[in-house]
Scaffold this active site. Sequence first.
Site, short mmCIF file in Angstrom:
data_model
loop_
_atom_site.label_atom_id
_atom_site.label_comp_id
_atom_site.label_asym_id
_atom_site.label_seq_id
_atom_site.Cartn_x
_atom_site.Cartn_y
_atom_site.Cartn_z
N PRO A 192 -31.70 -46.77 -13.72
CA PRO A 192 -31.75 -47.99 -14.53
C PRO A 192 -33.15 -48.38 -15.01
CG PRO A 192 -31.29 -48.49 -12.23
CD PRO A 192 -31.15 -47.02 -12.39
N ASN A 193 -33.19 -48.80 -16.25
CA ASN A 193 -34.37 -49.32 -16.95
C ASN A 193 -35.40 -48.24 -17.33
OD1 ASN A 193 -33.53 -52.13 -16.78
ND2 ASN A 193 -33.88 -51.90 -14.59
N ARG A 253 -41.51 -50.78 -21.42
CA ARG A 253 -41.37 -51.66 -20.27
C ARG A 253 -42.65 -51.68 -19.41
NH1 ARG A 253 -38.44 -49.18 -14.93
NH2 ARG A 253 -38.30 -51.14 -13.79
N TYR A 291 -45.98 -48.58 -15.74
CA TYR A 291 -45.26 -47.32 -16.03
C TYR A 291 -45.87 -46.50 -17.18
CZ TYR A 291 -41.83 -49.52 -12.98
OH TYR A 291 -41.23 -50.12 -11.90
N ASN A 349 -35.26 -40.03 -10.32
CA ASN A 349 -35.90 -41.33 -10.21
C ASN A 349 -34.77 -42.33 -10.38
OD1 ASN A 349 -37.28 -43.70 -10.35
ND2 ASN A 349 -38.79 -43.01 -11.86
N ALA A 360 -34.47 -48.90 -9.38
CA ALA A 360 -34.21 -49.89 -8.32
C ALA A 360 -33.05 -49.50 -7.40
CB ALA A 360 -33.95 -51.25 -8.94
N HIS A 396 -33.66 -48.40 -3.77
CA HIS A 396 -33.84 -49.34 -2.66
C HIS A 396 -32.52 -49.95 -2.18
CE1 HIS A 396 -37.83 -48.76 -4.16
NE2 HIS A 396 -37.56 -49.38 -5.30
N ASP A 399 -25.28 -40.98 -0.49
CA ASP A 399 -24.15 -40.15 -0.05
C ASP A 399 -23.90 -39.00 -1.03
OD1 ASP A 399 -23.74 -41.66 2.21
OD2 ASP A 399 -21.97 -42.73 1.46
N GLU A 432 -36.78 -36.95 -4.70
CA GLU A 432 -36.88 -38.33 -5.20
C GLU A 432 -38.28 -38.53 -5.78
OE1 GLU A 432 -35.99 -41.39 -2.21
OE2 GLU A 432 -37.54 -42.66 -3.08
N HIS A 455 -41.02 -41.27 -8.03
CA HIS A 455 -41.35 -42.57 -8.61
C HIS A 455 -42.63 -42.45 -9.41
CE1 HIS A 455 -38.20 -44.39 -6.33
NE2 HIS A 455 -38.63 -43.71 -5.28
N SER A 513 -44.59 -45.10 -10.22
CA SER A 513 -45.58 -45.98 -9.57
C SER A 513 -45.65 -45.66 -8.08
CB SER A 513 -45.17 -47.44 -9.76
OG SER A 513 -43.94 -47.71 -9.10
N ARG A 526 -46.70 -51.78 -3.87
CA ARG A 526 -46.04 -52.86 -4.61
C ARG A 526 -45.26 -53.77 -3.64
NH1 ARG A 526 -43.00 -50.35 -9.56
NH2 ARG A 526 -42.95 -52.56 -10.15
N ARG A 558 -39.76 -52.64 -2.28
CA ARG A 558 -39.83 -51.28 -2.85
C ARG A 558 -40.29 -50.25 -1.82
NH1 ARG A 558 -39.23 -52.35 -8.42
NH2 ARG A 558 -40.15 -54.36 -8.97
C1 DQA Z 1 -39.64 -46.84 -9.95
C2 DQA Z 1 -39.97 -47.82 -8.83
C3 DQA Z 1 -38.79 -48.73 -8.54
O1 DQA Z 1 -39.10 -49.65 -7.52
C4 DQA Z 1 -38.43 -49.51 -9.80
O2 DQA Z 1 -37.30 -50.32 -9.56
C5 DQA Z 1 -38.25 -48.66 -10.99
C6 DQA Z 1 -39.15 -47.54 -11.20
C7 DQA Z 1 -40.85 -45.96 -10.33
O3 DQA Z 1 -40.64 -44.95 -10.98
O4 DQA Z 1 -41.99 -46.30 -10.01
O5 DQA Z 1 -37.40 -48.91 -11.83
O6 DQA Z 1 -38.62 -45.96 -9.48
#
Ligand code: DQA
Length: 139
Positions: A9-10, A17, A22, A71, A74, A77, A84, A95, A97, A99, A104, A108
């Site tokens: 998401p996002n 954003r 980012y 990635n 959110a 978390h 699963d 996994e 990220h 950032s 942070r 997170r």
């Molecule tokens: C993220 C870190 C997450 O906490 C956040 O919700 C994101 C981006 C990152 O790539 O740093 O959407 O996964």
Amino acid sequence: MKIQLINGPNLNLLGVREKSIYGNTDFETYLKELRQRYPSVEIDYYQSNVEGEIINKIHEVGFNNDGIVINAGAYTHTSIAIADAIAAVKSPVIEVHISNVYKREEFRHHSMLAASCKGVIAGFGMDSYRLALENLISI
Ligand code: DQA
């Protein structure tokens, strides 16, 4: 080799954003560079803001490719369901990220997914994806 990148998401809003966190690059531009850098690797890309769709994609590719770089935004978390799905499939999952989540907010700092993953890479900007890919390629 066939590797699946999954953004949650996002992350469709990269380059738009919260640029101070980012960066300025949108994912499609980054992906083009990544594909040029690794011409012999088939790099598939999927993004969804919907938890169930991310799970469906993990099921779809996770029994017949060489790895998944995820990635989950959110959902990292919060999502036992994505954890699963990762545990259920055969492909190694890394996994990532963009950032450094440990610098942070405290919420997170915990990942629901990490225990089901081969490893975690965080804090290297977009290069986090390449570092994960590099690991899967070097197997
Ligand atoms: C993220 C870190 C997450 O906490 C956040 O919700 C994101 C981006 C990152 O790539 O740093 O959407 O996964």
